[in-house]
Design a protein around this motif. Sequence first.
Motif, PDB file in Angstrom:
ATOM      1  N   SER A 120       0.801  -1.224   0.000  1.00  0.00           N
ATOM      2  CA  SER A 120       0.000   0.000   0.000  1.00  0.00           C
ATOM      3  C   SER A 120       0.831   1.270   0.000  1.00  0.00           C
ATOM      4  O   SER A 120       0.278   2.352   0.022  1.00  0.00           O
ATOM      5  CB  SER A 120      -0.908   0.012   1.241  1.00  0.00           C
ATOM      6  N   GLY A 121       2.130   1.134  -0.021  1.00  0.00           N
ATOM      7  CA  GLY A 121       2.981   2.314   0.065  1.00  0.00           C
ATOM      8  C   GLY A 121       3.598   2.681  -1.263  1.00  0.00           C
ATOM      9  O   GLY A 121       3.098   2.339  -2.339  1.00  0.00           O
ATOM     10  N   VAL A 122       4.704   3.360  -1.180  1.00  0.00           N
ATOM     11  CA  VAL A 122       5.450   3.799  -2.347  1.00  0.00           C
ATOM     12  C   VAL A 122       6.093   2.584  -3.017  1.00  0.00           C
ATOM     13  O   VAL A 122       6.620   1.699  -2.351  1.00  0.00           O
ATOM     14  CB  VAL A 122       6.540   4.819  -1.932  1.00  0.00           C
ATOM     15  N   ILE A 123       6.056   2.540  -4.330  1.00  0.00           N
ATOM     16  CA  ILE A 123       6.685   1.444  -5.066  1.00  0.00           C
ATOM     17  C   ILE A 123       8.200   1.643  -4.998  1.00  0.00           C
ATOM     18  O   ILE A 123       8.709   2.703  -5.364  1.00  0.00           O
ATOM     19  CB  ILE A 123       6.219   1.419  -6.538  1.00  0.00           C
ATOM     20  N   PRO A 124       8.910   0.627  -4.502  1.00  0.00           N
ATOM     21  CA  PRO A 124      10.366   0.762  -4.374  1.00  0.00           C
ATOM     22  C   PRO A 124      11.051   0.950  -5.729  1.00  0.00           C
ATOM     23  O   PRO A 124      10.634   0.370  -6.734  1.00  0.00           O
ATOM     24  CB  PRO A 124      10.797  -0.565  -3.744  1.00  0.00           C
ATOM     25  N   ARG A 152      11.139  -4.395  -5.181  1.00  0.00           N
ATOM     26  CA  ARG A 152       9.851  -4.563  -5.875  1.00  0.00           C
ATOM     27  C   ARG A 152       9.486  -6.035  -5.985  1.00  0.00           C
ATOM     28  O   ARG A 152       8.337  -6.416  -5.754  1.00  0.00           O
ATOM     29  CB  ARG A 152       9.895  -3.943  -7.281  1.00  0.00           C
ATOM     30  N   ARG A 208       8.357  -7.280  -2.548  1.00  0.00           N
ATOM     31  CA  ARG A 208       7.027  -6.775  -2.234  1.00  0.00           C
ATOM     32  C   ARG A 208       5.959  -7.540  -3.008  1.00  0.00           C
ATOM     33  O   ARG A 208       4.928  -7.923  -2.470  1.00  0.00           O
ATOM     34  CB  ARG A 208       6.958  -5.284  -2.551  1.00  0.00           C
TER      35      ARG A 208
END
Length: 113
Positions: free
Chosen positions: A71-75, A81, A84
């Motif tokens: 739900s956060g910032v895409i690495p 990535r 995740r």
Amino acid sequence: MILVIGGVGAGKLPYIHSLGYKDSDIAVSELNDKPVLYRLEEMINKDGYDRDAYLEALSKKDIISVAEVGSGVIPAEYDERRWREEVGRISCRLADRADSVIRLVAGIPVKIK
């Protein structure tokens, strides 16, 4: 099996304790014979991870706890990535197999399955 999901610091461990499990019942980021696995997401990065093999072993647990990571910032980094995405994929498969799925929001359990 109960799948407990939520953000970091959302109250997953206190919720597991409220179900009657003690620290001695809880494996932290380690697949062993304890009935509860806490911090599944930390196991995903380990060498030798095999989603299908883990899925079978995890399905036998009483409770699995995993942090919500999608739900956060895409690495920016590929490995982050990939990690995740893999945490999300195994979480979805476990949710499908689970008897119930509980999401912790600010320490409040919300039954979503």
